[in-house]
Each structure stands twice: as structure tokens, then as C-alpha cells.
Design a protein around this motif. Sequence first.
Motif, PDB file in Angstrom:
ATOM      1  N   GLY A  77      39.996  37.762  40.558  1.00 20.29           N
ATOM      2  CA  GLY A  77      39.938  38.176  41.957  1.00 20.29           C
ATOM      3  C   GLY A  77      38.980  37.374  42.808  1.00 20.29           C
TER       4      GLY A  77
ATOM      5  N   LEU B  68      47.154  43.633  34.715  1.00 20.72           N
ATOM      6  CA  LEU B  68      46.947  43.299  36.123  1.00 20.72           C
ATOM      7  C   LEU B  68      45.524  43.633  36.558  1.00 20.72           C
ATOM      8  CD1 LEU B  68      47.944  42.264  38.825  1.00 20.72           C
ATOM      9  CD2 LEU B  68      48.924  44.527  39.270  1.00 20.72           C
TER      10      LEU B  68
ATOM     11  N   LEU C 118      47.670  41.858  45.377  1.00 17.94           N
ATOM     12  CA  LEU C 118      47.540  42.282  43.972  1.00 17.94           C
ATOM     13  C   LEU C 118      47.094  43.739  43.884  1.00 17.94           C
ATOM     14  CD1 LEU C 118      45.907  39.119  42.377  1.00 17.94           C
ATOM     15  CD2 LEU C 118      48.212  39.990  41.960  1.00 17.94           C
ATOM     16  N   ASN C 119      46.161  44.123  44.748  1.00 14.09           N
ATOM     17  CA  ASN C 119      45.709  45.518  44.760  1.00 14.09           C
ATOM     18  C   ASN C 119      46.827  46.459  45.172  1.00 14.09           C
ATOM     19  OD1 ASN C 119      43.039  45.345  43.828  1.00 14.09           O
ATOM     20  ND2 ASN C 119      42.324  44.652  45.823  1.00 14.09           N
TER      21      ASN C 119
ATOM     22  N   LEU D 214      44.402  38.841  47.085  1.00 13.00           N
ATOM     23  CA  LEU D 214      43.749  39.970  46.421  1.00 13.00           C
ATOM     24  C   LEU D 214      44.296  41.289  46.955  1.00 13.00           C
ATOM     25  CD1 LEU D 214      41.682  40.864  44.360  1.00 13.00           C
ATOM     26  CD2 LEU D 214      39.931  40.729  46.132  1.00 13.00           C
TER      27      LEU D 214
ATOM     28  N   LEU E  57      49.065  46.890  42.242  1.00 17.40           N
ATOM     29  CA  LEU E  57      48.427  47.777  41.268  1.00 17.40           C
ATOM     30  C   LEU E  57      48.578  49.240  41.696  1.00 17.40           C
ATOM     31  CD1 LEU E  57      46.746  48.018  38.677  1.00 17.40           C
ATOM     32  CD2 LEU E  57      44.707  47.739  40.083  1.00 17.40           C
TER      33      LEU E  57
ATOM     34  N   ILE F 276      42.780  41.029  37.998  1.00 19.40           N
ATOM     35  CA  ILE F 276      42.113  41.213  39.290  1.00 19.40           C
ATOM     36  C   ILE F 276      40.595  41.131  39.121  1.00 19.40           C
ATOM     37  CG2 ILE F 276      41.636  42.889  41.130  1.00 19.40           C
ATOM     38  CD1 ILE F 276      44.591  43.778  40.876  1.00 19.40           C
TER      39      ILE F 276
END
Length: 70
Positions: free
Chosen positions: A33, A25, A45-46, A42, A49, A29
Motif C-alpha cells: 500500500g 488482498l 484496493l480498499n 489504494l 476489500l 494492501i
Amino acid sequence: MTSKRKVLQQLSKERKDLLGKIDRLAQFIVKEGPKLSSPLELTMLNAQLRSMQAYLESLDARIIYLKDEQ
């Protein structure tokens, strides 16, 4: 094999698998990203994570606790 030993093995396997997912991941990113269509993607996704990293810390704490009990 004791049940604690089995649990430790299972947690260690889960930790290893999670590390691989976190790595993939993070690489995605970094690579993709800037190409994402919206900042929200984004951000999501962060957040995912960070959630995975928090779970990793939890796994580490459980492993340490079980090793200390032995």
C-alpha cells in the motif's frame, strides 16, 4: 445427499476460498500500500476489500439461514 446439504457444502467452500482471497488482498494492501503510485490505487484496493467482506457477510447469513432450516 440432500440439495440443502450440497448447497451448504458449496457455500462453505466458497466462503473458505473468499477468506483466502480477502487475506491475500489485505496482506498485499499492508505490504504494498505505501509503495503504490497513487492514492486512487489504494482507495480502489480498499473498496475491493470492503466489497469482498460484504459478500462474505452475505455468505455467512445464507449459511446460517440454511443451517437453521435443517
